[in-house]
Design an enzyme around this catalytic site. Structure first.
Site, mmCIF file in Angstrom:
data_model
loop_
_atom_site.group_PDB
_atom_site.id
_atom_site.type_symbol
_atom_site.label_atom_id
_atom_site.label_comp_id
_atom_site.label_asym_id
_atom_site.label_seq_id
_atom_site.Cartn_x
_atom_site.Cartn_y
_atom_site.Cartn_z
ATOM 1 C CD GLU A 116 -1.720 -2.432 1.575
ATOM 2 O OE1 GLU A 116 -0.566 -2.583 2.046
ATOM 3 O OE2 GLU A 116 -2.440 -3.346 1.392
ATOM 4 C CG PHE A 151 -5.513 -3.291 4.237
ATOM 5 C CD1 PHE A 151 -5.590 -3.579 5.869
ATOM 6 C CD2 PHE A 151 -6.326 -3.962 3.532
ATOM 7 C CE1 PHE A 151 -6.205 -4.668 6.072
ATOM 8 C CE2 PHE A 151 -7.081 -5.301 3.965
ATOM 9 C CZ PHE A 151 -6.900 -5.470 5.355
ATOM 10 C CG ASP A 183 -13.144 -11.255 5.549
ATOM 11 O OD1 ASP A 183 -13.203 -12.448 5.471
ATOM 12 O OD2 ASP A 183 -13.064 -10.511 4.451
ATOM 13 C CD GLN A 220 -8.916 -8.356 6.628
ATOM 14 O OE1 GLN A 220 -8.968 -8.144 5.785
ATOM 15 N NE2 GLN A 220 -8.118 -8.584 7.399
#
Lengths: 279, 320
Positions: free
Chosen positions: B65, B90, B124, B128
């Protein structure tokens, strides 16, 4: 796009000396900054701007077809301000405002202040990714522009650099050259003691880059390496430029017992001695 | 538990991430400088819809990222309009300094799109879930921050962010949301939409909470309370005029969002209210906690992001 200035090796050496003098003068006047980190990089920056490599334009510094030089080790920006002053972009009086309130010549490059700065840097590890972006854009636009990114050897501790190396290889960016100014020191000591990344050049090789290791304070070596890098057409190129931090004024630094001399200007007295050496 | 928007009589539509991906592809010819930069989750963020249609203009730099954001910064400096996307968590958390240095500080024309925002991503789990992304994005000078409430507004927000010159953060979600808007509805960055008129209290919401706020307003109407619902899709720059008007005309404000209390829509609105027209306020959000795995509606229930919670907040704020 104007042709790049192309000086002879002897002329380049004189220009390098003039740039070194400016680095000392502006950082001592500022009373802070990173003169020794700037001095190690002088030959490469001089060769780029004056040795026929970097096509750039005073009239239109953001010409989309220009070549780019991104200084990822932003703390060494005195070398860039000094080179641009020497190239006639700025006057001596202008760059003597380095680090003062209201001056566009900030402590680290600010591309919003100066259209000659290709990136705002200073948080280490980020310039090569920007270079990948420039190189991809130039390829999409069909320009033959070349992007050079200079990093420090201490900066290679940043993980992002390795992400960028991998992505440049993925896209086979032959229009991108990374130059590591390997001066052997970082803020708190020798790079080999802080975070040794040896074998250094082998890592670039392993990432699929065309890699050269050169004597970075030898103008002949620098010009030869930059010429070779431009001849590579199938992958990105790296130049590990082995230099000395503070090169050009080492006899002045040696008696201080601090060969790193990181992040501090020379006193007026030491500056005078340094300038005398650079006559 | 009822579906989101069911009590308000709304029909379930597409997820905001799907609308964004489709819109991006539709805008590809109109914006020839548009490119996408992905961190190998383009099939989740839906940028792959664009990248498949314009293969030379889609770059997947792998699970990296920091580099992804930096590459976007370089592309923008060279005149492209990069849309860089990943999961909200992220993108904003992993690459925060790269967004700061390579995009916000130099004012690069980069569009950051965070999908899978909020706790409603479901199974998830917390790693996340982007629940601090809005705070991080809003903290950066010059950043525009947009959180669309349904597929239609996500589609319009996608065009609006490309037309806007400067850095934008667009927050998208994973799950299908009720249709609040039609093709004729207005969408302007920085201008709140009044999705329901009311005089007794104003519920200021964004993203998925707009549909839930409408459910709450429907329940309140049955008890004789007329709630105004404002879709504050842009958190930065904030529509101060709409907030002052709400404070003045309804005298009570409840702010709800699928985000932590700290640094989100609630904080932004409260700052304006305190400075202009102080009125009692209540807040319905994720609070100060990480969530967990589970089904999306079950998570919303457990962490208090429900019409019932909004109704309770309205009662409380009206009693003060």
């Amino acid at each position: 796009m104007a042709d790049a200035t192309k000086q002879s090796i002897d002329q380049l050496k004189e220009t390098a000396k003039a740039i070194r003098r400016l680095i000392i003068q502006i950082t001592t006047e500022a009373g802070s900054g990173h003169p020794t980190s700037s001095l190690s990089a002088v030959e490469v920056v001089t060769a780029l701007y004056f040795g026929g490599f970097l096509r750039h334009s005073k009239v239109n510094p953001r010409d989309p077809k220009r070549d780019r030089f991104i200084l990822s080790k932003g703390h060494a920006v005195p070398v860039l301000y000094s080179a641009l002053c020497q190239a006639g972009y700025y006057t001596f009086e202008q760059i003597m405002t380095l680090r003062k309130l209201g001056s566009p010549f900030e402590g680290h490059p600010n591309m919003k202040q100066l259209d000659t700065m290709e990136a705002s840097t200073g948080s280490l590890g980020q310039g090569l990714s920007l270079g990948v972006g420039h190189a991809l854009a130039c390829r999409l636009d069909g320009f033959d522009s070349h992007t050079y990114v200079m990093m420090g050897d201490g900066e290679m501790g940043e993980g992002q650099v390795w992400e960028a190396l991998a992505s440049a290889e993925k896209y086979r960016l032959a229009n991108l050259t990374a130059i590591v100014d390997q001066n052997g020191y970082q803020q708190t000591g020798a790079t080999k003691d802080v975070l040794d990344l040896k074998p250094f050049a082998a890592k670039f090789d392993a990432f699929g880059w065309h890699t050269q290791v050169i004597e970075g304070n030898s103008m002949e070596s620098v010009v030869e390496a930059l010429t070779k890098a431009r001849a590579v057409t199938d992958r990105p190129t790296a130049i590990i430029s082995q230099t000395k931090k503070g090169f050009g004024i080492l006899p002045v630094l040696e008696p201080t017992g601090d060969l790193n001399y990181h992040g501090k200007p020379l006193s007026k007295e030491l500056a005078e001695k340094a300038l005398a050496l650079l006559k | 538990m009822m579906a989101i928007g069911e009590a308000a009589g709304l029909k379930l539509g597409k997820a905001t991430r799907d609308a964004f991906g489709a819109a991006l592809k539709d805008l590809g010819n109109e914006f020839p400088n548009l490119v996408t930069v992905d961190g190998d989750v383009g099939n989740s963020t839906r940028t792959e819809v664009f990248a498949k249609a314009f293969p030379t203009r889609g770059f997947n730099v792998g699970i990296a990222e920091s580099n992804m954001v930096g590459v976007a910064g370089g592309l923008a400096a060279a005149g492209k309009i990069p849309v860089v996307s990943s999961f909200a968590a992220f993108l904003l958390c992993n690459a925060f300094d790269q967004i700061r240095m390579s995009i916000a500080y130099p004012g690069m024309n980069v569009k950051l799109v965070g999908s899978h925002a909020g706790i409603s991503i479901g199974e998830d789990g917390a790693s996340q879930m982007g629940i601090e992304d809005v705070a991080l994005a809003c903290s950066m000078p010059g950043m525009t921050v947009v959180v669309p409430a349904d597929a239609m507004s996500a589609k319009k927000a996608t065009r609006a962010m490309l037309e806007h010159v400067g850095p934008v953060y667009l927050r998208c979600g994973r799950i299908e949301l009720p249709e609040i808007y039609t093709a004729d509805s207005p969408f302007e960055i920085g201008k709140a939409n009044t999705v329901k008129e009311g005089k007794d209290v104003t519920i200021i919401a964004n993203g998925l909470m707009v549909g839930i706020a409408l459910d709450a307003a429907a329940a309140l109407a049955k008890t004789g309370v007329q709630a105004r619902v404002l879709d504050m899709h842009t958190i930065k720059p904030l529509d101060e005029e709409a907030i002052v008007k709400a404070a003045t005309e309804t005298g009570r404000i409840v702010v709800t969002e699928e985000h932590l209390m700290a640094g989100g829509l609630g904080s932004a609105v409260a700052t304006v209210v305190a400075r202009t027209k102080p009125v009692p306020m209540e807040f319905v959000n994720v609070g100060d906690t990480y969530a967990e795995s589970g089904d999306p509606l079950g998570l919303l229930q457990k962490y208090g992001l429900t019409a019932e919670a909004i109704v309770a907040a309205v009662k409380k704020v009206r009693s003060r």
